[in-house]
Structures are given as C-alpha cells and as structure tokens.
Design an enzyme around this catalytic site. Structure first.
Site, PDB file in Angstrom:
ATOM      1  N   HIS A 229       0.708  -1.598   0.146  1.00 60.51           N
ATOM      2  CA  HIS A 229       0.301   0.425  -0.198  1.00 60.51           C
ATOM      3  C   HIS A 229       0.988   0.968   0.229  1.00 60.51           C
ATOM      4  O   HIS A 229       1.663   1.367  -0.810  1.00 60.51           O
ATOM      5  CB  HIS A 229      -1.437  -0.150   1.109  1.00 60.51           C
ATOM      6  CG  HIS A 229      -2.546   1.093   1.022  1.00 60.51           C
ATOM      7  ND1 HIS A 229      -2.259   1.750   0.353  1.00 60.51           N
ATOM      8  CD2 HIS A 229      -2.884   1.394   2.712  1.00 60.51           C
ATOM      9  CE1 HIS A 229      -3.071   2.490   1.068  1.00 60.51           C
ATOM     10  NE2 HIS A 229      -3.289   2.311   1.685  1.00 60.51           N
ATOM     11  N   HIS A 270      -2.889  -2.047  -9.593  1.00 59.95           N
ATOM     12  CA  HIS A 270      -3.451  -1.352  -8.792  1.00 59.95           C
ATOM     13  C   HIS A 270      -4.301  -2.842  -8.736  1.00 59.95           C
ATOM     14  O   HIS A 270      -4.570  -2.975  -9.564  1.00 59.95           O
ATOM     15  CB  HIS A 270      -4.000   0.064  -9.432  1.00 59.95           C
ATOM     16  CG  HIS A 270      -4.369   0.772  -8.092  1.00 59.95           C
ATOM     17  ND1 HIS A 270      -5.408   0.426  -8.055  1.00 59.95           N
ATOM     18  CD2 HIS A 270      -3.852   1.604  -7.025  1.00 59.95           C
ATOM     19  CE1 HIS A 270      -5.683   1.701  -7.074  1.00 59.95           C
ATOM     20  NE2 HIS A 270      -4.800   2.026  -6.550  1.00 59.95           N
ATOM     21  N   ASP A 328       2.364   5.309  -6.681  1.00 55.99           N
ATOM     22  CA  ASP A 328       4.103   5.382  -5.760  1.00 55.99           C
ATOM     23  C   ASP A 328       4.920   4.683  -6.937  1.00 55.99           C
ATOM     24  O   ASP A 328       6.215   5.372  -5.833  1.00 55.99           O
ATOM     25  CB  ASP A 328       3.544   3.906  -4.600  1.00 55.99           C
ATOM     26  CG  ASP A 328       3.158   4.354  -3.928  1.00 55.99           C
ATOM     27  OD1 ASP A 328       2.470   3.083  -3.824  1.00 55.99           O
ATOM     28  OD2 ASP A 328       2.895   5.533  -3.195  1.00 55.99           O
TER      29      ASP A 328
HETATM   30  C1  SDX Z   1      -1.405   2.097  -3.570  1.00 58.45           C
HETATM   31  O1  SDX Z   1      -6.570   0.752  -3.152  1.00 58.45           O
HETATM   32  C2  SDX Z   1      -5.549   1.855  -3.520  1.00 58.45           C
HETATM   33  O2  SDX Z   1      -6.570   2.830  -3.986  1.00 58.45           O
HETATM   34  C3  SDX Z   1      -4.409   2.472  -2.754  1.00 58.45           C
HETATM   35  C4  SDX Z   1      -3.489   3.841  -3.799  1.00 58.45           C
HETATM   36  C5  SDX Z   1      -4.036   4.532  -3.028  1.00 58.45           C
HETATM   37  O3  SDX Z   1      -3.929   5.696  -3.115  1.00 58.45           O
HETATM   38  O4  SDX Z   1      -4.511   4.580  -1.710  1.00 58.45           O
HETATM   39  O5  SDX Z   1      -3.930   3.463  -5.105  1.00 58.45           O
HETATM   40  C6  SDX Z   1      -2.147   3.750  -3.181  1.00 58.45           C
HETATM   41  O6  SDX Z   1      -1.306   0.930  -2.671  1.00 58.45           O
HETATM   42  C7  SDX Z   1      -1.058   1.400  -4.611  1.00 58.45           C
HETATM   43  C8  SDX Z   1      -0.303   0.529  -5.170  1.00 58.45           C
HETATM   44  C9  SDX Z   1       0.645   0.284  -4.111  1.00 58.45           C
HETATM   45  N1  SDX Z   1       1.239  -1.075  -3.949  1.00 58.45           N
HETATM   46  C10 SDX Z   1       2.578  -1.623  -5.128  1.00 58.45           C
HETATM   47  O7  SDX Z   1       3.003  -0.532  -6.282  1.00 58.45           O
HETATM   48  C11 SDX Z   1       2.811  -2.832  -4.954  1.00 58.45           C
HETATM   49  C12 SDX Z   1       3.433  -3.250  -5.826  1.00 58.45           C
HETATM   50  N2  SDX Z   1       2.474  -3.777  -6.030  1.00 58.45           N
HETATM   51  C13 SDX Z   1       1.354  -5.296  -6.209  1.00 58.45           C
HETATM   52  O8  SDX Z   1       1.615  -5.877  -4.838  1.00 58.45           O
HETATM   53  C14 SDX Z   1       0.231  -5.569  -6.439  1.00 58.45           C
HETATM   54  O9  SDX Z   1      -0.238  -5.128  -7.521  1.00 58.45           O
HETATM   55  C15 SDX Z   1      -1.177  -4.545  -5.697  1.00 58.45           C
HETATM   56  C16 SDX Z   1      -0.888  -5.372  -4.043  1.00 58.45           C
HETATM   57  C17 SDX Z   1      -0.798  -3.165  -5.709  1.00 58.45           C
HETATM   58  C18 SDX Z   1      -2.425  -5.205  -6.369  1.00 58.45           C
HETATM   59  O10 SDX Z   1      -2.368  -6.579  -6.162  1.00 58.45           O
HETATM   60  P1  SDX Z   1      -3.468  -7.271  -7.053  1.00 58.45           P
HETATM   61  O11 SDX Z   1      -4.493  -6.758  -6.596  1.00 58.45           O
HETATM   62  O12 SDX Z   1      -3.343  -8.787  -5.874  1.00 58.45           O
HETATM   63  O13 SDX Z   1      -3.103  -7.510  -7.972  1.00 58.45           O
HETATM   64  P2  SDX Z   1      -3.729  -8.047  -9.639  1.00 58.45           P
HETATM   65  O14 SDX Z   1      -5.311  -8.869  -9.060  1.00 58.45           O
HETATM   66  O15 SDX Z   1      -3.839  -6.994 -10.539  1.00 58.45           O
HETATM   67  O16 SDX Z   1      -2.186  -9.459 -10.149  1.00 58.45           O
HETATM   68  C19 SDX Z   1      -2.444  -9.724 -11.342  1.00 58.45           C
HETATM   69  C20 SDX Z   1      -1.054 -10.398 -11.446  1.00 58.45           C
HETATM   70  C21 SDX Z   1      -0.595 -11.405 -10.676  1.00 58.45           C
HETATM   71  O17 SDX Z   1      -0.318 -12.222 -11.012  1.00 58.45           O
HETATM   72  P3  SDX Z   1      -0.510 -14.004 -11.476  1.00 58.45           P
HETATM   73  O18 SDX Z   1      -1.693 -14.562 -10.021  1.00 58.45           O
HETATM   74  O19 SDX Z   1      -2.544 -13.096 -12.797  1.00 58.45           O
HETATM   75  O20 SDX Z   1      -0.446 -14.558 -12.230  1.00 58.45           O
HETATM   76  O21 SDX Z   1      -0.788  -9.704 -11.689  1.00 58.45           O
HETATM   77  C22 SDX Z   1       0.527 -10.037 -10.486  1.00 58.45           C
HETATM   78  C23 SDX Z   1       0.106 -10.691  -9.791  1.00 58.45           C
HETATM   79  O22 SDX Z   1       0.663 -11.452  -8.956  1.00 58.45           O
HETATM   80  N3  SDX Z   1       1.747  -8.834 -10.411  1.00 58.45           N
HETATM   81  C24 SDX Z   1       2.893  -8.588 -10.405  1.00 58.45           C
HETATM   82  C25 SDX Z   1       2.761  -7.173  -9.623  1.00 58.45           C
HETATM   83  N4  SDX Z   1       1.287  -6.806  -9.262  1.00 58.45           N
HETATM   84  C26 SDX Z   1       0.641  -7.892  -9.607  1.00 58.45           C
HETATM   85  N5  SDX Z   1       3.093  -8.560 -11.004  1.00 58.45           N
HETATM   86  C27 SDX Z   1       4.972  -8.273 -10.142  1.00 58.45           C
HETATM   87  N6  SDX Z   1       4.997  -7.669  -9.587  1.00 58.45           N
HETATM   88  C28 SDX Z   1       3.516  -6.182  -9.699  1.00 58.45           C
HETATM   89  N7  SDX Z   1       4.137  -4.736  -9.320  1.00 58.45           N
END
Ligand code: SDX
Length: 393
Positions: A229, A270, A328
């Site tokens: 987050h 996201h 971020d």
């Molecule tokens: C914020 O909710 C909000 O509004 C939050 C926020 C706010 O203003 O409050 O916008 C602020 O928290 C932004 C996010 C910051 N976090 C990061 O940048 C950390 C890196 N991002 C990931 O951890 C991830 O993308 C999340 C946590 C943000 C979202 O996680 P999800 O919902 O599990 O992602 P998804 O369902 O879209 O994933 C789909 C696929 C998966 O792989 P498969 O199972 O399909 O093979 O994409 C992969 C995920 O493993 N994936 C990533 C990835 N993010 C998703 N793979 C590599 N790197 C990544 N960053």
C-alpha cells in the site's frame, strides 16, 4: 451524469459502503474528488482548498478558505507534553512508527472532552488531525536527525509550514523554495483520497465501533505503512537502486514474473486501476519539471524509472495483466529531489491521506444508519468434533 454514475448491480452487491467523496473508474483511469477531475484540482487548487472540498463537499469561497486556513494555523501546535513521548523513541525509530504512536496518543489529550455524537466535536477533531499530523511528522524527522523540534509558523501556508518544520533549525532559518512548495502541494492533492483503499477501509471499520477519531487515524497509518500500500513509494527507490542500471532491467522483470520469487515490481499494478493510474501520469510530468528546476534533470534514478516503465509496458506479462505504474512509482523521486529522506516517503503519503481518512470518518459518523462493521468469512476449517483427553490424542 448518467454515463458516469451507472453502477452495475454486481458492483453494488459487493460495495462495502455508500460514499459521495471520491469516484474511481479503474478501466477508464478516472479519479474524481466530489465530482472534480483530479487533473484539474492537481494543477489549479491549493491543498487546503482540496481538503475543504473533501471534508465539506464543496470548494470553499474566499471567506471559507480563509477561515479554514486560520483553523489549520490555530490547531497546528502539538501539546508540549508530547515532546517527552517523542523523546522516548530510539533515535533511529522509523518515522512511521513514531507517527502511528504519537497520533494514537492524541486520544489521551482529547478523549475525555470528546463526544463523537456531537458534530462540532467531530469537526474539531478532524481539523486538529489535519493540522497536527504534519507537525508530528516533522517532529519525527527531527528526532531521527537529532535536531530540536521546530514549531509551526502561523504565517506560512500549509506546505511551506511543513517544509519549514522539517528543515529549519534554531541556528538557521529555512525559506521553502516555491518549486518545492508547489510540488508538495500537488503531491498532497494527488494522495489526499482514493475511495475504499486498505487504510481508508481500516479507518471506517475502526470508526464504526465508535472508537475515537485519533485512534482510528492511527489505525489507518498502520495499514498504510504496508509495502503493498503506501509503503510502496519507499520500496520503489530501494528497487531502483537495487536494479542500478537499465542493463539489469530484464533480469529484474524476470524475477517479478517468477511466481517463486518474492520480488514484485514496486509501484506497478493496482487493485482498481487496470489502466494507467491518472495520478502517476501527473507525477511523472511534475518529476520532469521539478528535476529541471532543481538543475537535476539528468537524475539517474528518474532516467532508470522511465526506461523501466517503457520496457515493462512492452512486456506481455505486464500488458496482459494490465499492470501499469501507480501513484507510488514516481513520487519518491520527487520527494528525494526535495531533500526528504526515504524513510519519510510514506509519512508524506500519511500527511495527505489524513484528509481522506477524516473525510470518510466524518461522512460515516454523520450517517444515522451507520452500524458497526462486521465483515464475514468463508469458513474452511474442521467440521464439528468433540474434545479428547490428552491421554487419547
Ligand atoms: C496504493 O487501493 C488503493 O487505492 C491504493 C492506493 C491509494 O491511493 O490508496 O492507490 C495506493 O497502495 C498503490 C499500490 C502500491 N503498491 C505497490 O506498488 C506494490 C506492488 N504492487 C503489487 O503488490 C500489486 O499490484 C497490488 C498489491 C497493488 C495489487 O495486487 P493484486 O490486486 O493482487 O494484483 P492483481 O490482482 O492485479 O494481480 C494480477 C496478476 C497476478 O499474477 P497472476 O496470478 O495473474 O499470474 O499480476 C501479478 C499478480 O501476481 N502482479 C504483479 C504485480 N502486481 C500484480 N506481478 C509483478 N509485479 C507487480 N507489481
């Protein structure tokens, strides 16, 4: 209006609450604060104008804005006894640990006199939090660097006041540069609210039990700290330094794609945006301007971030999964250029998001039908079984 706000029933069935504060369309990359597009607010408004908008639902007129700015100044000092609490932290305590502790401790100063059923008490708490979180944040930084706390200056604007509390010392005053103040104003606006994200939902759930607002915001700060987050902005800089050079990007993208590898592309992806996060687009533009104005236009980390984005967005793994830069990805590069240390990046996010958190708390507490939150679960444990004496286990 109809084409924007026609919710599909499926969405409404899973919605955790009704809110009139922020609207996101993750597919279209739309973000509205009380109906105003983030792109307009980010470049035209002051952070306190946006704070007023999120809190009260309308942009302030001149008289209202002046009164709000005066309230911020009036409430910006923290109780002098908090210096003892701050002094008790180890010198290298993470500023987020200090922030979550000190903001929670504000309950001790206001708890007895606070009636959360009284709208005026609720409003006073909200104003105190928006005004005092920057003061506590700057004090946490001063504790880390071993310098005395700098008191807020009522004559300074909100962002300039924060920068002054961060970088002034008893021996040398500090006049925040206009570019730094403008950049901070824009970053605070972009981070102010984002609908029912993890930390805002935490605040709402805590508040639904009737807990005092200072404790609820401390809960939100705790949730924001996670690297998935708000902690991602600090993690992005760590990641860029770990990658080091554009020649290493393919290797790290492979690690991010490897299910068995815990490495993720920080600042990418996201829960809601399945397109470019509109905030990331604005921040990338501001990055160019800020680095240019600070004569740091060849910033190697920014160059690397731009190339990393370009290479990732040409890789089918990221394109297929709709993984784009989020808020971020570039923000830490600006904070770093302004002289803000890395362990303060998520604190910066918390200062801005305090406005969103208290706005959602106020909205929820004003709802006469507000009930305690009680998420349910899908039970997957053992079915009924009887106790066995230890001799039979
Ligand atoms: C914020 O909710 C909000 O509004 C939050 C926020 C706010 O203003 O409050 O916008 C602020 O928290 C932004 C996010 C910051 N976090 C990061 O940048 C950390 C890196 N991002 C990931 O951890 C991830 O993308 C999340 C946590 C943000 C979202 O996680 P999800 O919902 O599990 O992602 P998804 O369902 O879209 O994933 C789909 C696929 C998966 O792989 P498969 O199972 O399909 O093979 O994409 C992969 C995920 O493993 N994936 C990533 C990835 N993010 C998703 N793979 C590599 N790197 C990544 N960053």
């Amino acid at each position: 209006e109809a084409e924007i706000f026609t919710y599909d029933p499926g969405f409404m069935a899973t919605a955790s609450c009704h809110s009139a504060i922020t609207y996101i369309d993750g597919e279209a990359g739309v973000l509205l604060y009380r109906g105003y597009p983030i792109e307009q607010l980010a470049t035209k408004a002051s952070f306190l104008e946006v704070a007023y908008l999120l809190l009260y639902g309308e942009l302030p007129d001149e008289r209202q804005l002046l009164a709000f700015e005066e309230a911020m100044a009036r409430h910006s000092m923290i109780n002098e006894n908090l210096k003892g609490f701050l002094g008790g932290f180890h010198y290298d305590a993470h500023p987020m640990a200090i922030l979550v502790g000190v903001v929670g401790s504000l309950s001790a100063f206001y708890h007895d006199s606070l009636d959360i059923n009284d709208p005026q008490h609720r409003e006073a708490s909200a104003l105190r939090l928006i005004a005092q979180v920057p003061t506590i944040a700057a004090a946490a930084y001063k504790h880390n660097v071993g310098e005395p706390i700098v008191y807020p200056r009522n004559a300074l604007r909100y962002c300039a006041n924060f920068l002054h509390m961060m970088f002034a010392t008893p021996c040398a005053d500090y006049k925040p540069g206009l570019i730094a103040e403008k950049a901070l104003n824009l970053l605070f606006i972009l981070h102010a609210d984002h609908e029912q994200n993890a930390s805002t939902s935490t605040v709402r759930l805590a508040g639904s039990s009737g807990a005092n607002p200072f404790a609820c915001i401390a809960a939100g700060i705790a949730s924001l700290w996670g690297p998935a987050h708000g902690g991602a902005n600090e993690a992005v800089l760590d990641m860029l330094e770990q990658i080091g050079d554009v020649s290493n990007v393919p290797k790290y993208l492979d690690k991010a794609k490897d299910k068995d590898d815990s490495f993720r592309l920080m600042g990418f992806g996201h829960r809601v945006y399945k397109h470019y996060d509109p905030r990331a687009k604005i921040i990338r533009e501001v990055c160019h301007q800020v680095l240019e104005e600070l004569a740091d236009s060849n910033n190697p980390l920014f160059e690397l971030a731009l190339r990393l984005e370009e290479i990732a967005l040409s890789d089918e793994y990221f394109v297929e999964r709709k993984l784009y830069p989020n808020v971020d990805f570039y923000s830490g590069i600006i904070y770093r250029a302004l002289g803000i240390p890395r362990n303060m990046f998520t604190v910066m996010f918390a200062i801005a998001r305090t406005v969103g958190w208290v706005s959602h708390w106020m909205e929820m507490m004003a709802d006469p039908n507000n009930r305690i939150g009680r998420p349910r679960q899908i039970y997957c444990g053992p079915t009924h079984r009887d106790y066995l004496p230890i001799s039979q286990r």
